[in-house]
Design an enzyme around this catalytic site. Structure first.
Site, PDB file in Angstrom:
ATOM      1  N   CYS A  45      25.418  11.678  -8.491  1.00 45.32           N
ATOM      2  CA  CYS A  45      25.057  10.875  -9.654  1.00 45.32           C
ATOM      3  C   CYS A  45      25.900   9.601  -9.619  1.00 45.32           C
ATOM      4  CB  CYS A  45      25.322  11.654 -10.931  1.00 45.32           C
ATOM      5  SG  CYS A  45      25.095  10.666 -12.431  1.00 45.32           S
TER       6      CYS A  45
ATOM      7  N   ASP B 201      23.856  15.936  -7.408  1.00 50.20           N
ATOM      8  CA  ASP B 201      22.466  16.141  -7.819  1.00 50.20           C
ATOM      9  C   ASP B 201      21.779  16.903  -6.693  1.00 50.20           C
ATOM     10  OD1 ASP B 201      22.336  14.902 -10.329  1.00 50.20           O
ATOM     11  OD2 ASP B 201      22.048  12.923  -9.443  1.00 50.20           O
TER      12      ASP B 201
END
Length: 130
Positions: A34, A41
């Protein structure tokens, strides 16, 4: 055998360039970071393409996908970057990349990006009588 990520996308000659056919690849272990928090992520990537002259070599694709593991990027940007890199390397008739990101803060994100070669139209499906 390479144990390092790579940004090089190796290809090989399409064995049947005279035919439209679809190659489907599922990549369930995509990770990036992120850009706001630095937290990981996770996503599953679904790649569908109709090759022209070149196909992607799968080990090279795996190493290329691995190269995103420590990079911060928004879901929309990373999906479009991957599609652009693949289109540049393969010059396919058609390509679609769907990035299905895992939940983060109660929100799921799917990003879909497509490419169609100029002048290419999909074949008309045949309706079978049964």
């Amino acid at each position: 055998m390479s144990t390092q990520p790579s940004t090089e996308l190796e290809t090989f000659a399409n064995p049947t360039p005279e035919r439209d056919y679809t190659i489907r690849i599922r990549i369930p272990e995509f990770t990036c970071l992120c850009p706001k928090t630095g937290q990981p992520d996770f996503a599953t990537l679904y790649l569908d393409y109709i090759p022209e002259a070149r196909c992607v070599e799968l080990k090279a694709l795996k190493l290329y996908i691995w190269s995103f593991r420590d990079r911060g990027a928004f879901h929309e940007a990373i999906t479009n970057e991957i599609l652009s890199d693949l289109v540049r390397a393969l010059e396919p008739r058609y390509m679609r990349l769907r990035a299905e990101f895992n939940v983060r803060g109660g929100i799921y994100t799917d990003v879909v990006a497509e490419h169609r070669a100029e002048g290419w139209t999909p074949p008309i499906p045949v309706q079978l009588p049964f």
